[in-house]
Design a protein around this motif. Structure first.
Motif, mmCIF file in Angstrom:
data_model
loop_
_atom_site.group_PDB
_atom_site.id
_atom_site.type_symbol
_atom_site.label_atom_id
_atom_site.label_comp_id
_atom_site.label_asym_id
_atom_site.label_seq_id
_atom_site.Cartn_x
_atom_site.Cartn_y
_atom_site.Cartn_z
ATOM 1 N N VAL A 1 0.841 -1.200 0.000
ATOM 2 C CA VAL A 1 0.000 0.000 0.000
ATOM 3 C C VAL A 1 0.871 1.243 0.000
ATOM 4 O O VAL A 1 0.696 2.145 -0.813
ATOM 5 C CB VAL A 1 -0.950 -0.004 1.215
ATOM 6 C CG1 VAL A 1 -1.693 1.320 1.341
ATOM 7 C CG2 VAL A 1 -1.931 -1.172 1.104
ATOM 8 N N SER B 1 -15.702 -3.576 -3.014
ATOM 9 C CA SER B 1 -14.434 -3.022 -3.499
ATOM 10 C C SER B 1 -13.714 -2.289 -2.377
ATOM 11 O O SER B 1 -14.326 -1.925 -1.354
ATOM 12 C CB SER B 1 -14.676 -2.078 -4.683
ATOM 13 O OG SER B 1 -15.482 -0.979 -4.277
ATOM 14 N N TYR B 2 -12.433 -2.082 -2.599
ATOM 15 C CA TYR B 2 -11.569 -1.488 -1.570
ATOM 16 C C TYR B 2 -10.432 -0.768 -2.270
ATOM 17 O O TYR B 2 -9.915 -1.223 -3.306
ATOM 18 C CB TYR B 2 -11.030 -2.587 -0.650
ATOM 19 C CG TYR B 2 -9.969 -2.146 0.334
ATOM 20 C CD1 TYR B 2 -10.312 -1.618 1.568
ATOM 21 C CD2 TYR B 2 -8.618 -2.289 0.021
ATOM 22 C CE1 TYR B 2 -9.332 -1.229 2.472
ATOM 23 C CE2 TYR B 2 -7.637 -1.902 0.925
ATOM 24 C CZ TYR B 2 -8.009 -1.374 2.149
ATOM 25 O OH TYR B 2 -7.052 -0.979 3.034
ATOM 26 N N ARG B 3 -10.021 0.360 -1.683
ATOM 27 C CA ARG B 3 -8.890 1.098 -2.251
ATOM 28 C C ARG B 3 -8.065 1.678 -1.121
ATOM 29 O O ARG B 3 -8.609 2.280 -0.185
ATOM 30 C CB ARG B 3 -9.379 2.216 -3.173
ATOM 31 C CG ARG B 3 -8.252 2.961 -3.861
ATOM 32 C CD ARG B 3 -8.784 3.836 -4.958
ATOM 33 N NE ARG B 3 -7.703 4.415 -5.751
ATOM 34 C CZ ARG B 3 -7.864 4.982 -6.919
ATOM 35 N NH1 ARG B 3 -9.063 5.045 -7.471
ATOM 36 N NH2 ARG B 3 -6.825 5.487 -7.567
ATOM 37 N N GLU C 1 -5.938 -1.465 -5.423
ATOM 38 C CA GLU C 1 -7.372 -1.503 -5.662
ATOM 39 C C GLU C 1 -7.820 -2.960 -5.677
ATOM 40 O O GLU C 1 -7.212 -3.794 -6.353
ATOM 41 C CB GLU C 1 -7.723 -0.849 -7.004
ATOM 42 C CG GLU C 1 -7.368 0.620 -7.099
ATOM 43 C CD GLU C 1 -7.705 1.190 -8.462
ATOM 44 O OE1 GLU C 1 -8.562 0.591 -9.154
ATOM 45 O OE2 GLU C 1 -7.108 2.212 -8.844
#
Length: 798
Positions: free
Chosen positions: A559, A649-651, A656
């Protein structure tokens, strides 16, 4: 008549300080001869003994003047050679006799037939659990002595030979050494290199014949009392304390065990000569304080030694540790310090002749070498430090761990393939805590049957030095460049031993000592910054790392600096924790659990260890319950747990994620847990990845049916289910990866990965990386496009 001290010419050391090595050649020769013969047959071992006996006879006749009178120097060295030959005769003869019994024809025939037999055995040691395949019953390793066995045709075979029992039934737990049992199972051949005549694989429970010996029952009562006293303590201290005192590591967390191994402190987790020395040494100090004479002190030490052996159970390993640890103290109590080295030589010789299998036991080697280091090196180093005005206590504290560590380093390097740079300082910092923890733990065990509250109080007091030991190990294991790679096996051990001896001999000259000191400082100053700043791992531009955690999955997506997304946690905590340490991950923004099988969640505690975990994503299917409880227990009160649904979803930073599977709950498949795995589509630095969990054919077909044609296209594929054969070819064709990562354990018995699946991926143009052969693997991106790096190897561009 008192011998006067005569200078040796250097003006510093009198001859009285010269070590007494008269039995060293005999002991070392007997040891090495037994070790070599363990890998030979009985006739070859007997031939070696006969040849050595003939040479010893000829040399003895020459030295006695029967075949001519040699010169004085020749006589002196001739007797040394004669002692070595006699040692070879003793070691080879004793081993040959045991090999002849081990390889007796009747038992060997049943082993070759893999016959199913009924065996009557006597346990030699406590049943020990061994790590097996995740999700399978725990296998117990039981060392036993065969009394007799009955073959399938009713034929009986007897003989005092050793067998190794592999059992899965829980009824084997808690059986004590010395207990007589009957068990039914199938014979297989042993691996060789020891005195084990057969391996007996048993599925059912044993049938006991009477209770264990009273000595073992007494030891069992004290050990159980110590465990009860440690139960209220935190897991780390409560698990370590029984290991320090009686070698019981059943409650020791795997992460603590890994830290102790990384810092060269693993000897504290098992009973060794140091435990004996601490307990008997405490008694000796009390005897000296009470002004008891040498004989009374020696008698008290013997009583303490016997009591301690009863407490930790008189198994062969404990008897070995007692013999090694008591040598120096017995000589000290008798007021004859110079007798310690001959006593060590005699003890090694006797132990090897009584049990030649000890010659191949790493624990025996470490005990002998540590004791020899303390007797040969520590006194001189202590005195040298005191001459340089180092305080007495500090000089002792510095010399003892340094001498023991230096003596044991070749064996440790051969076993682990590494040399620890933090072992000496870590053991030095541990010294003040070992004795109080051990003595208080022994006190807790001793009073536990009659005063449980007092035992708990003693254990609580002992938990404070135990906490210090855990802290030292944890900090030492986290230091960068704490270990350096070294050739493993016998060549690596011999290489380091040769360098160590050469260094010790050369360092007797002041000029060499100064050069070594300057060279060591130069190497440390020159290489440490390089290892800290440019260690080579993780490689620049990495977008995915597949951790080598054995037969299981653990993936890491970066990340930002020190932060990452982790997908699955492998089968045990220490492996995933070590991988995250190597990557410098201090915070896990999201932990994704693909499904609850143990090979994906067994190491979840290692992800949480020393790190902040912000959230945990779990599959909708909550089976199996064991894996779910591991995850929820680790995350309780620490991280938010949320179920995954298709489309979520995730960011975060450069990562992503999108959940693409399962598209709907799947039931009635070959494996519902696998076919409800969370399947992720990830994009990191523009690289598309598909992380398929353990999705098998059914879930892969459902994804093909429900998603658009290009939705599964990815440059990197985490191959599902460790590359098993349960893959849909159309699914692999739809992904068309450039890189395929296969997390899999070496030597697994599932047949993973499937050669046909690997072949299909390769024919499709994918570069296949396997953690069982490549270790940690990284996918990197840079100016030249996508590349792969295996840890410790040069990058390979596809």
């Amino acid at each position: 008549m008192r011998r006067a001290a005569v200078p040796d010419g250097s003006g510093s050391q009198p001859t009285e300080d010269v070590p007494d090595l008269r039995l060293a050649g005999l002991a070392v020769a007997a040891w090495l001869a037994a070790l070599a013969c363990l890998h030979l047959t009985a006739p070859v071992a007997a031939l070696l003994a006969a040849v050595a006996a003939g040479l010893a006879g000829l040399l003895g006749a020459h030295l006695l003047g029967i075949l001519g009178r040699p010169a004085a120097p020749a006589r002196r060295y001739g007797w040394i050679v004669a002692a070595v030959l006699i040692g070879v005769v003793c070691g080879a003869s004793a081993t040959a006799a045991r090999l002849h019994v081990r390889d007796a024809a009747p038992l060997r025939g049943l082993v070759d037939e893999r016959a199913r037999v009924t065996a009557e055995i006597v346990l030699r040691d406590d049943p020990r659990p061994v790590r097996g395949a995740p999700g399978r019953p725990t296998t117990l390793l039981v060392a036993a002595e065969l009394v007799r066995l009955t073959g399938p045709d009713g034929r009986r075979v007897g003989g005092p030979v050793r067998v190794l029992v592999l059992a899965t039934d829980p009824a084997w737990r808690g059986r004590l050494p010395g207990q007589r049992l009957t068990a039914e199972g199938r014979l297989t051949a042993p691996r060789g290199g020891d005195l084990t005549a057969a391996v007996l694989t048993v599925a059912g429970p044993p049938v006991p014949h009477g209770p264990p010996p009273w000595l073992q029952r007494a030891a069992g009562t004290l050990r159980a009392g110590l465990q009860r006293a440690c139960a209220p303590l935190p897991d780390e201290q409560g698990g370590l304390l029984p290991g320090l005192v009686v070698g019981d590591t059943s409650r020791l967390p795997a992460t603590v065990e890994e830290d102790f191994r990384a810092t060269g402190m693993t000897h504290l987790n098992a009973v060794s000569g140091s435990n004996v020395a601490i307990v008997v040494g405490a008694v000796l100090l009390l005897a000296r304080w009470a002004r008891a004479g040498p004989r009374a002190a020696a008698l008290l030490c013997v009583l303490a030694l016997v009591g301690f052996v009863v407490l930790v159970r008189p198994s062969p390993s404990v008897v070995r540790a007692a013999a090694m640890g008591a040598i120096g103290l017995a000589a000290l109590a008798a007021g004859r310090g110079r007798a310690a080295l001959p006593a060590l030589g005699a003890a090694v010789t006797v132990l090897v002749l009584v049990d030649p299998e000890l010659a191949g036991d790493p624990g025996f080697a470490l005990s002998v070498l540590a004791t020899g280091g303390l007797l040969l090196l520590a006194p001189g180093w202590r005195d040298a430090l005191r001459r340089r005005r180092v305080p007495v206590g500090l000089a002792e504290a510095l010399a003892v761990p340094a001498a023991a560590q230096l003596a044991c380093a070749p064996v440790v390097a051969g076993l682990s393939g590494t040399v620890s740079l933090v072992a000496v300082p870590a053991n030095l910092l541990a010294v003040p805590a070992i004795a109080p923890a051990t003595v208080l733990g022994v006190a807790a065990a001793a009073v536990s049957p009659v005063w449980p509250a007092g035992a708990e109080f003693a254990a609580w007091l002992a938990s404070w030095p135990a906490w210090w030991l855990v802290t030292v190990a944890r900090v030492g294991a986290r230091l960068p460049a704490g270990t350096v790679p070294w050739p493993g096996g016998v060549p690596g051990a011999l290489l380091l031993a040769g360098l160590t001896v050469a260094l010790l001999v050369a360092a007797r000259r002041p000029v060499v000592r100064r050069l070594v000191a300057v060279g060591t400082v130069a190497v440390v100053v020159g290489t440490l910054p390089v290892r800290l700043v440019a260690s080579g791992w993780p490689p620049p531009g990495w977008v995915l790392v597949g951790c080598a955690v054995g037969q299981g999955d653990a993936l890491v997506l970066p990340v930002s600096a020190g932060r990452a997304v982790v997908v699955d946690a492998g089968p045990e905590p220490s492996a995933v924790d070590g991988c995250l340490r190597r990557l410098g991950v201090r915070e896990v923004t999201l932990l994704v659990v693909s499904h609850f099988h143990v090979d994906h969640v067994g190491g979840v505690a290692g992800v949480f260890r020393g790190r902040r975990v912000a959230a945990v994503l779990t599959p909708a299917l909550t089976e199996p319950a064991t894996g779910r409880e591991l995850v929820t227990g680790a995350a309780a009160g620490v991280a938010e747990v949320r179920p995954a649904t298709a489309g979520w979803s995730y960011r975060a930073g450069g990562v992503e994620l999108a959940v693409v599977g399962p598209p709907y709950p799947m039931r009635g498949t070959r494996s519902d847990a696998n076919n409800n795995s969370v399947v992720l589509r990830a994009v990191v630095a523009g690289v598309r990845m598909l992380l398929a969990g353990d999705a098998e054919t059914e879930e892969q077909r459902a994804l093909l049916d429900r998603l658009p044609p290009d939705a599964l296209r990815a440059e990197v594929l985490k191959v599902a289910h460790h590359g098993s054969a349960y893959q849909d070819p159309a699914f692999l064709d739809a992904v068309r990866p450039a890189v395929a990562v296969v997390p899999v354990g070496a030597g697994n018995d599932y047949g993973h990965p499937s050669p046909s699946i690997l072949g299909r991926l390769s024919r499709g143009g994918a570069r296949v990386l396997r953690t069982d052969t490549d270790g940690d693997v990284a996918v990197v991106t840079g100016r030249h496009g996508l590349a792969v790096v295996a840890r410790g190897q040069a990058p390979g561009r596809r």
